[in-house]
Design an enzyme around this catalytic site. Structure first.
Site, PDB file in Angstrom:
ATOM      1  N   LEU A  33       0.811  -1.225   0.000  1.00 25.69           N
ATOM      2  CA  LEU A  33       0.000   0.000   0.000  1.00 25.69           C
ATOM      3  C   LEU A  33       0.842   1.272   0.000  1.00 25.69           C
ATOM      4  O   LEU A  33       1.916   1.328   0.593  1.00 25.69           O
ATOM      5  CB  LEU A  33      -0.928   0.000   1.218  1.00 25.69           C
ATOM      6  CG  LEU A  33      -1.873  -1.194   1.343  1.00 25.69           C
ATOM      7  CD1 LEU A  33      -2.783  -1.013   2.561  1.00 25.69           C
ATOM      8  CD2 LEU A  33      -2.704  -1.397   0.085  1.00 25.69           C
ATOM      9  N   HIS A  34       0.329   2.278  -0.680  1.00 24.95           N
ATOM     10  CA  HIS A  34       0.948   3.605  -0.708  1.00 24.95           C
ATOM     11  C   HIS A  34      -0.162   4.648  -0.556  1.00 24.95           C
ATOM     12  O   HIS A  34      -1.343   4.280  -0.409  1.00 24.95           O
ATOM     13  CB  HIS A  34       1.756   3.811  -1.999  1.00 24.95           C
ATOM     14  CG  HIS A  34       0.986   3.489  -3.245  1.00 24.95           C
ATOM     15  ND1 HIS A  34      -0.130   4.204  -3.621  1.00 24.95           N
ATOM     16  CD2 HIS A  34       1.138   2.521  -4.183  1.00 24.95           C
ATOM     17  CE1 HIS A  34      -0.612   3.708  -4.740  1.00 24.95           C
ATOM     18  NE2 HIS A  34       0.134   2.673  -5.106  1.00 24.95           N
ATOM     19  N   HIS A  37      -3.497   4.179  -2.435  1.00 26.25           N
ATOM     20  CA  HIS A  37      -4.442   3.241  -1.808  1.00 26.25           C
ATOM     21  C   HIS A  37      -5.075   3.885  -0.570  1.00 26.25           C
ATOM     22  O   HIS A  37      -6.275   3.757  -0.334  1.00 26.25           O
ATOM     23  CB  HIS A  37      -3.725   1.970  -1.344  1.00 26.25           C
ATOM     24  CG  HIS A  37      -3.058   1.183  -2.428  1.00 26.25           C
ATOM     25  ND1 HIS A  37      -1.692   1.072  -2.528  1.00 26.25           N
ATOM     26  CD2 HIS A  37      -3.565   0.453  -3.451  1.00 26.25           C
ATOM     27  CE1 HIS A  37      -1.384   0.297  -3.551  1.00 26.25           C
ATOM     28  NE2 HIS A  37      -2.497  -0.084  -4.147  1.00 26.25           N
ATOM     29  N   GLN A 148      -8.633   6.306 -10.208  1.00 31.00           N
ATOM     30  CA  GLN A 148      -8.592   6.717 -11.621  1.00 31.00           C
ATOM     31  C   GLN A 148      -7.222   6.428 -12.228  1.00 31.00           C
ATOM     32  O   GLN A 148      -7.046   6.511 -13.437  1.00 31.00           O
ATOM     33  CB  GLN A 148      -8.878   8.221 -11.762  1.00 31.00           C
ATOM     34  CG  GLN A 148     -10.326   8.594 -11.599  1.00 31.00           C
ATOM     35  CD  GLN A 148     -11.193   8.082 -12.740  1.00 31.00           C
ATOM     36  OE1 GLN A 148     -10.725   7.423 -13.672  1.00 31.00           O
ATOM     37  NE2 GLN A 148     -12.468   8.375 -12.656  1.00 31.00           N
ATOM     38  N   ARG A 187       4.413  -0.612  -8.326  1.00 33.56           N
ATOM     39  CA  ARG A 187       5.477  -1.033  -9.249  1.00 33.56           C
ATOM     40  C   ARG A 187       6.613  -0.008  -9.336  1.00 33.56           C
ATOM     41  O   ARG A 187       7.660  -0.330  -9.913  1.00 33.56           O
ATOM     42  CB  ARG A 187       4.904  -1.295 -10.647  1.00 33.56           C
ATOM     43  CG  ARG A 187       4.027  -2.539 -10.694  1.00 33.56           C
ATOM     44  CD  ARG A 187       3.648  -2.913 -12.120  1.00 33.56           C
ATOM     45  NE  ARG A 187       3.085  -4.252 -12.201  1.00 33.56           N
ATOM     46  CZ  ARG A 187       1.780  -4.528 -12.245  1.00 33.56           C
ATOM     47  NH1 ARG A 187       0.883  -3.539 -12.217  1.00 33.56           N
ATOM     48  NH2 ARG A 187       1.350  -5.772 -12.305  1.00 33.56           N
TER      49      ARG A 187
HETATM   50  P1  AMP Z   1      -3.534  -2.037  -7.031  1.00 28.92           P
HETATM   51  O1  AMP Z   1      -3.085  -2.474  -5.661  1.00 28.92           O
HETATM   52  O2  AMP Z   1      -2.441  -1.477  -7.880  1.00 28.92           O
HETATM   53  O3  AMP Z   1      -4.377  -3.083  -7.724  1.00 28.92           O
HETATM   54  O4  AMP Z   1      -4.506  -0.808  -6.794  1.00 28.92           O
HETATM   55  C1  AMP Z   1      -5.622  -0.909  -5.944  1.00 28.92           C
HETATM   56  C2  AMP Z   1      -6.492   0.301  -6.132  1.00 28.92           C
HETATM   57  O5  AMP Z   1      -5.745   1.474  -5.810  1.00 28.92           O
HETATM   58  C3  AMP Z   1      -6.962   0.461  -7.577  1.00 28.92           C
HETATM   59  O6  AMP Z   1      -8.299   0.892  -7.589  1.00 28.92           O
HETATM   60  C4  AMP Z   1      -6.019   1.518  -8.109  1.00 28.92           C
HETATM   61  O7  AMP Z   1      -6.564   2.271  -9.162  1.00 28.92           O
HETATM   62  C5  AMP Z   1      -5.819   2.377  -6.880  1.00 28.92           C
HETATM   63  N1  AMP Z   1      -4.575   3.160  -7.017  1.00 28.92           N
HETATM   64  C6  AMP Z   1      -3.340   2.690  -7.312  1.00 28.92           C
HETATM   65  N2  AMP Z   1      -2.468   3.716  -7.440  1.00 28.92           N
HETATM   66  C7  AMP Z   1      -3.168   4.845  -7.230  1.00 28.92           C
HETATM   67  C8  AMP Z   1      -2.831   6.237  -7.255  1.00 28.92           C
HETATM   68  N3  AMP Z   1      -1.606   6.678  -7.513  1.00 28.92           N
HETATM   69  N4  AMP Z   1      -3.825   7.129  -7.007  1.00 28.92           N
HETATM   70  C9  AMP Z   1      -5.098   6.715  -6.764  1.00 28.92           C
HETATM   71  N5  AMP Z   1      -5.467   5.422  -6.733  1.00 28.92           N
HETATM   72  C10 AMP Z   1      -4.524   4.497  -6.969  1.00 28.92           C
END
Ligand code: AMP
Length: 282
Positions: A33-34, A37, A148, A187
């Site tokens: 998580l960042h 998230h 988004q 990533r």
């Molecule tokens: P992931 O863990 O990459 O599958 O992302 C989980 C959720 O967090 C997804 O709905 C992504 O679109 C959202 N997310 C990832 N990076 C960002 C970001 N920089 N800003 C806003 N939402 C994000």
């Protein structure tokens, strides 16, 4: 905050919360998580009484040769961060819990999955819609939060929810960026220093394109050409796609009108980054 690993246990907890009239928000993630998230979790907490964050690196959305094995996983760190942002439960199923032996059902959305990331990563969105549909059935949230950052994913999930009559509100949330513009992504940890610097060309190009549109440019091809040339000027960048499309149906747009999405995917070394910008045309 609990960490729950089984479908049976999370269902029991959700049933109890719903009996008490609580509104349930779900934030599906693949973990590591960042702040991107965390912005989703915070918004979910503002709008709901009980927030479930799922952390599941979903094997069905990775293609052959992609980074399923090496995807960063750090559950303890994730659980501390999720808790600090307001999560009530972290749902962390093992692969066998989600896809037990004999698993044989997939959810597939057509058309909006055929372009952009869908074209470069065949099968990716089939994995996404399948796992999100499963999470929706398991958690049965009132609302689900998506970034988004993955603009096409939002379009695809909305289409699935509409088509399959799912009674869940999809809440898109804005992209969170580093101070220098790089969109946050789990990533990004793969990037070395040089690639990290080179990656800035993505947000820079998108912001410049936005400026061109604000100054009156309405030719989608000119915008696309501008971004392509800009990114080609960065020696470490290897373009996968750059597209200017209608933000609702992802169809290519020559003359810019209504709301557009400029979406791109570019590789830096072995790392494929995506970024995008939605722009309302006045
Ligand atoms: P992931 O863990 O990459 O599958 O992302 C989980 C959720 O967090 C997804 O709905 C992504 O679109 C959202 N997310 C990832 N990076 C960002 C970001 N920089 N800003 C806003 N939402 C994000």
């Amino acid at each position: 905050m609990f960490i729950v690993e089984t479908v049976k246990e999370i269902r029991k907890i959700i049933k109890k919360e719903k009996r008490e009239g609580k509104k349930i928000g779900l934030v599906p993630t693949m973990g590591y998580l960042h702040e991107g998230h965390l912005s989703l979790i915070k918004k979910a907490k503002e709008e709901n009484d009980f927030v479930v964050v799922s952390v599941f690196v979903n094997p069905t959305q990775f293609g052959e040769g992609e980074d399923y094995e090496s995807y960063p996983r750090e559950l303890e760190r994730d659980s501390n961060l999720a808790k600090s942002a307001g999560a009530d439960i972290l749902f962390h199923p093992f692969v066998g819990e989600m896809y037990p032996n004999g698993y044989n059902t997939y959810v597939e959305t057509y058309k909006v999955t055929e372009k952009l990331c869908g074209a470069s990563r065949p099968g990716h969105f089939r994995g996404v819609t399948t796992v999100v549909c499963k999470l929706f059935n398991i958690v049965a949230p009132h609302r689900a939060y998506f970034g988004q950052k993955d603009a096409q994913q939002v379009v695809v999930i909305k289409q699935m929810v509409r088509d399959l009559n799912m009674d869940i509100e999809i809440i898109p949330c804005p992209i969170v960026r580093e101070k220098d513009g790089l969109a946050l992504s789990s990533r990004n940890t793969y990037l070395n220093e040089e690639e990290r610097r080179a990656g800035l060309i993505l947000s820079k190009s998108l912001f410049k394109a936005k400026e061109m549109i604000e100054n009156g440019e309405r030719d989608g091809l000119k915008i696309k050409d501008f971004i392509v040339k800009n990114i080609q000027g960065e020696p470490l960048a290897n373009i996968d796609y750059i597209e200017v499309v209608n933000s609702e149906n992802l169809e290519s747009m020559k003359k810019l009108e209504q709301e557009i999405l400029i979406a791109l995917a570019v590789k830096f070394g072995n790392t494929r980054l995506i970024d995008n910008m939605r722009i309302k045309i006045s």
